[in-house]
Design a protein around this motif. Structure first.
Motif, PDB file in Angstrom:
ATOM      1  N   LEU A   1      65.463 132.632  95.458  1.00 28.00           N
ATOM      2  CA  LEU A   1      65.590 131.192  95.622  1.00 28.00           C
ATOM      3  C   LEU A   1      65.842 130.550  94.342  1.00 28.00           C
ATOM      4  O   LEU A   1      66.881 129.687  93.754  1.00 28.00           O
ATOM      5  CB  LEU A   1      64.409 130.594  95.877  1.00 28.00           C
ATOM      6  CG  LEU A   1      63.962 130.778  97.446  1.00 28.00           C
ATOM      7  CD1 LEU A   1      62.482 130.575  97.880  1.00 28.00           C
ATOM      8  CD2 LEU A   1      65.055 129.850  98.230  1.00 28.00           C
TER       9      LEU A   1
ATOM     10  N   ILE B   1      70.265 131.999  95.499  1.00 28.82           N
ATOM     11  CA  ILE B   1      70.582 132.771  96.870  1.00 28.82           C
ATOM     12  C   ILE B   1      70.316 132.117  98.098  1.00 28.82           C
ATOM     13  O   ILE B   1      69.156 131.714  98.124  1.00 28.82           O
ATOM     14  CB  ILE B   1      70.196 134.143  96.800  1.00 28.82           C
ATOM     15  CG1 ILE B   1      70.594 134.829  95.438  1.00 28.82           C
ATOM     16  CG2 ILE B   1      70.435 134.956  97.914  1.00 28.82           C
ATOM     17  CD1 ILE B   1      69.914 136.367  95.144  1.00 28.82           C
ATOM     18  N   THR B   2      71.385 132.137  99.018  1.00 25.37           N
ATOM     19  CA  THR B   2      71.030 131.208 100.149  1.00 25.37           C
ATOM     20  C   THR B   2      70.117 132.075 101.355  1.00 25.37           C
ATOM     21  O   THR B   2      70.249 133.318 101.326  1.00 25.37           O
ATOM     22  CB  THR B   2      72.275 130.638 100.831  1.00 25.37           C
ATOM     23  OG1 THR B   2      73.175 131.944 101.283  1.00 25.37           O
ATOM     24  CG2 THR B   2      72.960 130.074  99.813  1.00 25.37           C
ATOM     25  N   LYS B   3      69.575 131.258 102.226  1.00 28.45           N
ATOM     26  CA  LYS B   3      68.855 132.241 103.191  1.00 28.45           C
ATOM     27  C   LYS B   3      69.736 133.190 104.081  1.00 28.45           C
ATOM     28  O   LYS B   3      69.494 134.142 104.449  1.00 28.45           O
ATOM     29  CB  LYS B   3      68.032 131.270 104.056  1.00 28.45           C
ATOM     30  CG  LYS B   3      68.870 130.085 104.873  1.00 28.45           C
ATOM     31  CD  LYS B   3      67.577 129.255 105.608  1.00 28.45           C
ATOM     32  CE  LYS B   3      68.582 128.094 106.417  1.00 28.45           C
ATOM     33  NZ  LYS B   3      67.654 127.326 106.993  1.00 28.45           N
TER      34      LYS B   3
ATOM     35  N   HIS C   1      73.381 122.385  94.774  1.00 36.46           N
ATOM     36  CA  HIS C   1      73.853 123.903  95.252  1.00 36.46           C
ATOM     37  C   HIS C   1      75.192 123.716  95.647  1.00 36.46           C
ATOM     38  O   HIS C   1      75.960 122.549  95.664  1.00 36.46           O
ATOM     39  CB  HIS C   1      73.123 124.465  96.466  1.00 36.46           C
ATOM     40  CG  HIS C   1      73.470 125.853  96.484  1.00 36.46           C
ATOM     41  ND1 HIS C   1      74.104 126.520  97.467  1.00 36.46           N
ATOM     42  CD2 HIS C   1      72.488 126.741  95.814  1.00 36.46           C
ATOM     43  CE1 HIS C   1      73.829 127.743  97.197  1.00 36.46           C
ATOM     44  NE2 HIS C   1      73.062 127.884  96.329  1.00 36.46           N
ATOM     45  N   TRP C   2      76.076 124.851  95.588  1.00 41.12           N
ATOM     46  CA  TRP C   2      77.392 124.937  95.791  1.00 41.12           C
ATOM     47  C   TRP C   2      77.774 125.075  97.623  1.00 41.12           C
ATOM     48  O   TRP C   2      78.938 125.223  98.014  1.00 41.12           O
ATOM     49  CB  TRP C   2      78.113 125.889  95.139  1.00 41.12           C
ATOM     50  CG  TRP C   2      77.473 127.358  95.292  1.00 41.12           C
ATOM     51  CD1 TRP C   2      77.876 128.325  96.330  1.00 41.12           C
ATOM     52  CD2 TRP C   2      76.776 127.978  94.662  1.00 41.12           C
ATOM     53  NE1 TRP C   2      77.342 129.319  96.249  1.00 41.12           N
ATOM     54  CE2 TRP C   2      76.623 129.384  95.208  1.00 41.12           C
ATOM     55  CE3 TRP C   2      75.797 127.765  93.502  1.00 41.12           C
ATOM     56  CZ2 TRP C   2      75.476 130.252  94.727  1.00 41.12           C
ATOM     57  CZ3 TRP C   2      75.229 128.595  92.881  1.00 41.12           C
ATOM     58  CH2 TRP C   2      75.021 129.844  93.553  1.00 41.12           C
ATOM     59  N   THR C   3      76.736 124.904  98.273  1.00 40.39           N
ATOM     60  CA  THR C   3      76.802 125.183  99.653  1.00 40.39           C
ATOM     61  C   THR C   3      76.186 123.717 100.181  1.00 40.39           C
ATOM     62  O   THR C   3      75.432 123.250  99.789  1.00 40.39           O
ATOM     63  CB  THR C   3      76.110 126.315 100.344  1.00 40.39           C
ATOM     64  OG1 THR C   3      74.580 126.046  99.991  1.00 40.39           O
ATOM     65  CG2 THR C   3      76.418 127.503  99.814  1.00 40.39           C
TER      66      THR C   3
ATOM     67  N   LYS D   1      72.418 123.586 101.739  1.00 42.18           N
ATOM     68  CA  LYS D   1      71.128 123.308 100.884  1.00 42.18           C
ATOM     69  C   LYS D   1      71.315 122.027 100.030  1.00 42.18           C
ATOM     70  O   LYS D   1      70.390 121.179  99.901  1.00 42.18           O
ATOM     71  CB  LYS D   1      70.915 124.414  99.674  1.00 42.18           C
ATOM     72  CG  LYS D   1      70.238 125.697  99.962  1.00 42.18           C
ATOM     73  CD  LYS D   1      70.538 126.545  98.455  1.00 42.18           C
ATOM     74  CE  LYS D   1      69.672 127.713  98.480  1.00 42.18           C
ATOM     75  NZ  LYS D   1      68.033 127.412  98.354  1.00 42.18           N
TER      76      LYS D   1
ATOM     77  N   TYR E   1      71.518 120.445  88.152  1.00 42.39           N
ATOM     78  CA  TYR E   1      70.756 121.379  89.387  1.00 42.39           C
ATOM     79  C   TYR E   1      69.405 121.191  89.478  1.00 42.39           C
ATOM     80  O   TYR E   1      68.619 121.404  88.312  1.00 42.39           O
ATOM     81  CB  TYR E   1      71.048 122.728  89.042  1.00 42.39           C
ATOM     82  CG  TYR E   1      70.329 123.884  89.972  1.00 42.39           C
ATOM     83  CD1 TYR E   1      70.415 124.007  91.247  1.00 42.39           C
ATOM     84  CD2 TYR E   1      69.309 124.334  89.285  1.00 42.39           C
ATOM     85  CE1 TYR E   1      69.699 124.669  92.093  1.00 42.39           C
ATOM     86  CE2 TYR E   1      68.479 125.110  90.183  1.00 42.39           C
ATOM     87  CZ  TYR E   1      68.769 125.317  91.457  1.00 42.39           C
ATOM     88  OH  TYR E   1      67.980 126.169  92.212  1.00 42.39           O
TER      89      TYR E   1
ATOM     90  N   PHE F   1      59.969 125.790  93.959  1.00 41.76           N
ATOM     91  CA  PHE F   1      60.111 126.833  93.095  1.00 41.76           C
ATOM     92  C   PHE F   1      60.801 126.383  91.901  1.00 41.76           C
ATOM     93  O   PHE F   1      61.514 125.169  91.908  1.00 41.76           O
ATOM     94  CB  PHE F   1      61.012 128.070  93.736  1.00 41.76           C
ATOM     95  CG  PHE F   1      62.338 127.445  94.472  1.00 41.76           C
ATOM     96  CD1 PHE F   1      63.435 127.632  93.659  1.00 41.76           C
ATOM     97  CD2 PHE F   1      62.245 127.365  95.776  1.00 41.76           C
ATOM     98  CE1 PHE F   1      64.557 127.320  94.292  1.00 41.76           C
ATOM     99  CE2 PHE F   1      63.338 126.863  96.166  1.00 41.76           C
ATOM    100  CZ  PHE F   1      64.815 126.831  95.407  1.00 41.76           C
ATOM    101  N   LEU F   2      60.808 127.088  90.865  1.00 41.27           N
ATOM    102  CA  LEU F   2      61.275 126.644  89.530  1.00 41.27           C
ATOM    103  C   LEU F   2      62.834 127.073  89.381  1.00 41.27           C
ATOM    104  O   LEU F   2      63.242 127.731  90.066  1.00 41.27           O
ATOM    105  CB  LEU F   2      60.487 127.246  88.114  1.00 41.27           C
ATOM    106  CG  LEU F   2      59.151 127.184  88.320  1.00 41.27           C
ATOM    107  CD1 LEU F   2      58.463 127.494  87.262  1.00 41.27           C
ATOM    108  CD2 LEU F   2      58.772 125.837  88.526  1.00 41.27           C
TER     109      LEU F   2
END
Lengths: 111, 350
Positions: A71, A75-77, B165-167, B170, B208, B214-215
């Protein structure tokens, strides 16, 4: 009596293994750190491999650590789950490929 | 679209309640040290303000987005907007402070009706780095904003924009449905006028923020991944990526509590505490001005209504000698700026 074999808090105490054998502990952690550095494979790719292996060896500490690490690295799920299916395919395949041994034995003995 | 904590009349819309949560529980029981105790261990308490270098101005909490992690609790329902009179007071201060950076933020700063006037006037003062924190989608939200890239270029604005994120998945999860596609279009528009291109003086940086409890990971690695993905998938280029830790306040605090991640997140922040980051925290060289002209050590303290420890509480009272050397107001949210490589509005600090 301790109620479970695993305690999530123990993951943070991993470094303490060096207390009972400083030389080997230090060598291990130096090696471990070096393995995960950027190299021919990126640290990101290594994190995904670690996650897949963690599931193969069913290490709850490693699953915890490398899910969080993934995470943090963005990194994606979807990527995580694909990596797990690679691990599952190899693990399942490893069982099934032994079927050839079974078949060989049956074919030899059976009339 | 979700509503702001204010609109929902959530108890967390009250900054005093947030400060209570941050001081009680695991910090009251002694399970975790309070921030003041932690920085005392390395002789860094109290934190003192140095020479002012960055003037960060929040021109209003109104925004066209309602991001799930927003520390401002911004949204379309927020009506707090800076007046031209306050902007005029700020312009007078910019001239005499010698601050090298002017940093406009919000909400969506472009939604302030006096935004363009303020940019035009402030750009005449001649600060070295004039930042506008644009959420990108505002450029595509309404026809009247479509020419913002050209307007930014005309005034040599340094554009800093959020991109978790680049997607699409997310990004939209954190910032709302459709945000990713509009952000990509806006980035392509900015690239088209020269922003973010290699060697270009038109600076385009991305921010970002982790999309969960989470960190952030290593800033340099994340930047590499962002650059590769955005270039390959959309032909987009940008200069730097700033990895910023989510501070446990406002809507992110609400999320942490609702998802039962609050204690684990605070443990993670405290475990990642880096004394080297304390020396470079942004509050020591920054002054944050709220929409109504009040002064704070940083944008986070502004949202927690923790005013500066100085007789000069308002931009109209600004005096360098009253503000330089002041004791920074702190609470446990400050752990967010000292975790790992540290975090500031310009990313890592170590």
């Amino acid at each position: 009596m301790q109620k479970t074999y695993y305690d999530p808090a123990d993951l943070k105490k991993f470094g303490k293994i060096s207390e009972w054998n400083e030389e080997l502990g230090a060598k291990f952690f130096e090696y471990y750190g070096k393995v995960f550095e950027e190299g021919a494979l990126s640290a990101r790719e290594k994190s995904l491999i670690a996650l897949a292996v963690a599931h193969t060896i069913q290490c709850p500490y490693c699953i915890d650590a490398y899910t969080g690490d993934g995470l943090q690295r963005g990194i994606t799920k979807e990527e995580m789950m694909e990596a797990l299916h690679v691990a599952a395919a190899i693990r399942g395949g490893a069982s099934l490929v032994h079927g050839v041994q079974m078949m060989n034995k049956v074919n030899k003995l059976d009339m | 679209m979700i509503k702001s904590l204010h609109k929902r009349e959530s108890e967390l819309a009250n900054s005093k309640r947030q400060l209570e949560i941050l001081s009680n529980g695991i910090f009251q029981s002694g399970d975790l040290p309070k921030f003041a105790e932690k920085i005392s261990e390395t002789g860094q308490f109290p934190l003192k303000a140095k020479k002012l270098e960055i003037l960060q101005v929040n021109v209003g909490y109104m925004c066209n987005q309602v991001c799930s992690h927003c520390h401002v609790d911004a949204g379309p329902d927020r009506k707090e907007i800076m007046t031209r009179e306050t902007m005029q007071q700020i312009l007078k201060v910019i001239e005499k402070t010698g601050a090298h950076t002017l940093d406009l933020t919000g909400g969506a700063p472009e939604m302030n009706p006096n935004f363009r006037w303020f940019v035009e006037e402030a750009s005449k003062v001649g600060v070295k780095d004039f930042i506008v924190r644009s959420n990108l989608t505002i450029i595509r939200a309404n026809k009247k904003h479509h020419d913002l890239p050209e307007f930014f270029k005309q005034h040599n604005i340094h554009v800093v924009s959020s991109m978790p994120h680049w997607t699409k998945g997310k990004t939209d999860k954190q910032r709302g449905d459709g945000v990713f596609d509009k952000s990509i279009q806006a980035l392509q528009q900015l690239n088209a006028v020269g922003y973010g291109m290699p060697g270009s003086s038109l600076k385009l940086d991305l921010v970002y923020n982790p999309s969960g409890a989470f960190l952030p990971g290593d800033q340099a690695s994340m930047e590499k991944d962002f650059k590769k993905a955005l270039l390959e998938d959309f032909g987009i280029q940008f200069h730097n990526l700033f990895a910023i830790t989510n501070l446990p306040i406002s809507r992110f605090l609400d999320y942490l509590i609702a998802s039962e991640n609050y204690e684990d997140y605070m443990y993670a922040l405290v475990e990642a505490y880096n004394p080297a980051a304390v020396a470079n925290v942004m509050c020591t060289n920054t002054l944050s001005v709220s929409w109504d002209g009040y002064l704070y050590d940083c944008d986070f303290n502004q949202m927690l209504q923790l005013p500066v420890n100085s007789k000069a509480k308002h931009i109209s009272d600004y005096q360098t000698e009253l503000l330089e050397g002041r004791t920074i107001a702190i609470s446990q949210h400050c752990y967010g700026c000292t975790a790992g490589a540290g975090s500031s509005c310009q990313g890592s600090v170590t």
